[in-house]
Design an enzyme around this catalytic site. Structure first.
Site, PDB file in Angstrom:
ATOM      1  N   THR A  27       0.837  -1.191   0.000  1.00 36.60           N
ATOM      2  CA  THR A  27       0.000   0.000   0.000  1.00 36.60           C
ATOM      3  C   THR A  27       0.874   1.244   0.000  1.00 36.60           C
ATOM      4  O   THR A  27       1.720   1.419   0.874  1.00 36.60           O
ATOM      5  CB  THR A  27      -0.934   0.002   1.223  1.00 36.60           C
ATOM      6  N   GLN A 100      -5.106  -6.765  -6.452  1.00 31.39           N
ATOM      7  CA  GLN A 100      -5.578  -7.240  -5.155  1.00 31.39           C
ATOM      8  C   GLN A 100      -6.864  -6.510  -4.798  1.00 31.39           C
ATOM      9  O   GLN A 100      -6.879  -5.283  -4.656  1.00 31.39           O
ATOM     10  CB  GLN A 100      -4.538  -7.030  -4.055  1.00 31.39           C
ATOM     11  N   ASN A 177      -5.311  -9.982   6.923  1.00 27.53           N
ATOM     12  CA  ASN A 177      -4.817  -8.777   7.593  1.00 27.53           C
ATOM     13  C   ASN A 177      -5.893  -7.940   8.272  1.00 27.53           C
ATOM     14  O   ASN A 177      -5.784  -6.721   8.372  1.00 27.53           O
ATOM     15  CB  ASN A 177      -4.042  -7.900   6.596  1.00 27.53           C
ATOM     16  N   TYR A 179      -8.979  -7.210   7.454  1.00 26.07           N
ATOM     17  CA  TYR A 179      -9.924  -6.459   6.644  1.00 26.07           C
ATOM     18  C   TYR A 179     -11.233  -7.240   6.494  1.00 26.07           C
ATOM     19  O   TYR A 179     -11.448  -8.243   7.178  1.00 26.07           O
ATOM     20  CB  TYR A 179      -9.275  -6.060   5.318  1.00 26.07           C
ATOM     21  N   ARG A 317       9.004  -5.069   1.071  1.00 23.13           N
ATOM     22  CA  ARG A 317       9.750  -3.811   1.171  1.00 23.13           C
ATOM     23  C   ARG A 317      11.031  -3.755   0.355  1.00 23.13           C
ATOM     24  O   ARG A 317      11.367  -2.683  -0.177  1.00 23.13           O
ATOM     25  CB  ARG A 317      10.025  -3.516   2.645  1.00 23.13           C
TER      26      ARG A 317
END
Length: 347
Positions: A27, A100, A177, A179, A317
Site C-alpha cells: 500500500t 488485489q 490482515n 480487513y 519492502r
C-alpha cells in the site's frame, strides 16, 4: 543459493510465471483524489516487471471500502482506465500483474466516502485512528445485513471483471490482515448468530461466496486468495479460529485457484493454536500452490521453497528500495536497504 527462484512456474494452463519471485502487495497511498492510478504509479510498476508476478497494492472494490487516503479503486471508469495504463506498462516490459481486491470493513472511515455506515461482520469497533490521518478515530461498524452481504459479493465479482477489463492477468482477493473478509473468519470480530456466524461453515460462508462469485466472472485460473489464519493485525487471536480455517482452506483447495497467499508481516511469528507459523500451517492443510511471505530474503525464501515449505516467494519492502530486485538477486549484487522514508516517494 537462489537458483530455485529463477525457474519458470506453471500456475495452470493459462498462466506460467517466468520466475518464482512475486512482488507482494504494498500500500502506497499515491492514487489521485479520485482514487485513479497516475502515470507515476504506472512507471513504478513497470520498473518492477521482471518479477514473476506483481500483486498490485490493495485496491478498493467500492467507495465504502476505503480506510486510508489516496488508495486506488477499481469501481469507476476513470479508475479502470488508469489501471489500464499501469497494466499496459507492465506487459510492455514483459511482466504479469494481478489486482488485489480490497474492502477494509471496520477499518474504513466515512470521511473518505462522504458519510454513511461502516460495514463489518459485527458491530465491533477496532481501536485507534486512521494511519496518516490520526485525527480520524475508527467508528463502530454496522453489522452487515444479509442484503448487504449479497451486494458485497456482487461488488467483489464486478471489481474482478473490472480488473480484467483494465488488463490485469488476474486478481487476488484480499481475505487477510484484519480487513472485511478476515473479519468474518475470526471470532474476535464475528459475533453473528445467523448463517454467517458461530460455526466454521458459517464463518467461512462469506469468503467462499466471494471466491465463487469471482470465479464465475473471470475463472478460477485467474483468481487467487490471501488469508491470515493467525490473527495479528487489527484483530485478536482466538483458539477457535483454527477450526474455521481447517474448514475453509480445504474448501478453497477444491476451487483450483491460481494460488493461496499467506498474510503475515513476519513468518517467524508462531501461533499456538496453529502449531507454528502461518506458512507451515497453510502447507499442512492446503494442497494447491502456496505463496510464502513475511520478511524472507531471497536466500531464506529459496531455501524454504527447496524444503517444500511453499512454492513461490513474495517479496515486499525490498522491492520498494530496489526496482531491479530480481536482476540484483540473480546477478548477486548488493541490495539497497529499505527505509521508511521511501514510502513517501515512488522510485
Amino acid at each position: 543459493m537462489t537458483a530455485s527462484l529463477f525457474t519458470p512456474y506453471k500456475l495452470n494452463d493459462t498462466l506460467t510465471l517466468s520466475n518464482k519471485i512475486l512482488m507482494a502487495p504494498l500500500t502506497r497511498c499515491m492514487a489521485d483524489d479520485d482514487l485513479v492510478p497516475t502515470q507515476q504509479i504506472a512507471d513504478y510498476y513497470a520498473r518492477r516487471a521482471e518479477a514473476g508476478l506483481i500483486i498490485s497494492e490493495a485496491t478498493i472494490i467500492r467507495a465504502d471500502g476505503q480506510g486510508y487516503p489516496n488508495t486506488p479503486g477499481l469501481f469507476t471508469p476513470a479508475q479502470i482506465d488508469g489501471w489500464r495504463v499501469v497494466t499496459d506498462a507492465v506487459h510492455k516490459n514483459g511482466g504479469k500483474i494481478f489486482a488485489q481486491l480490497w474492502h477494509t470493513g471496520r477499518v474504513a472511515h466515512p470521511h473518505f466516502f462522504g458519510g454513511g455506515d461502516v460495514l463489518s461482520s459485527s458491530a465491533q469497533a477496532v481501536e485507534g485512528t486512521v494511519p496518516r490521518m490520526r485525527e480520524l478515530v475508527y467508528q463502530t461498524p454496522k453489522a452487515a445485513t444479509i442484503e448487504d452481504i449479497k451486494q458485497l459479493v456482487i461488488d467483489y465479482a464486478q471489481a474482478a471483471a473490472n480488473a480484467i477489463d483494465a488488463g490485469f492477468d488476474g486478481v487476488e482477493i484480499h481475505g487477510a490482515n484484519g480487513y472485511l473478509i478476515d473479519q468474518f473468519l475470526h471470532h474476535d470480530n464475528n459475533r453473528r448468530e445467523d448463517e454467517y456466524g458461530q460455526t466454521p461453515e458459517n464463518m467461512s460462508r462469506f469468503a467462499l461466496e466471494v471466491v465463487d462469485a469471482v470465479i464465475a466472472r473471470i475463472g478460477a485460473d485467474r483468481t487467487a486468495l490471501r488469508v491470515s489464519p493467525g490473527a495479528y493485525f487489527n484483530m485478536a487471536g482466538d483458539s477457535r479460529d483454527r477450526a474455521v480455517f481447517d474448514y475453509l482452506l480445504p474448501e478453497v483447495a477444491k476451487r483450483n485457484l491460481a494460488f493461496l497467499h499467506g498474510g503475515i508481516f513476519d513468518d517467524s511469528m508462531e501461533f499456538d493454536y496453529l502449531g507454528g507459523s502461518i506458512s507451515a500451517y497453510l502447507r499442512s492443510v492446503y494442497t494447491g500452490t502456496l505463496v510464502g511471505v513475511g520478511s524472507y530474503t531471497a536466500e531464506t525464501g529459496s531455501a524454504a521453497i527447496e524444503a517444500n515449505k511453499f512454492d513461490l516467494l513474495a517479496i515486499g519492502r525490498p522491492f520498494i528500495a530496489n526496482p531491479d530486485y530480481v536482476a540484483k538477486v540473480r546477478d548477486g549484487e548488493e541490495l539497497v536497504a529499505y527505509a521508511d522514508t521511501m514510502l513517501t516517494e515512488l522510485i
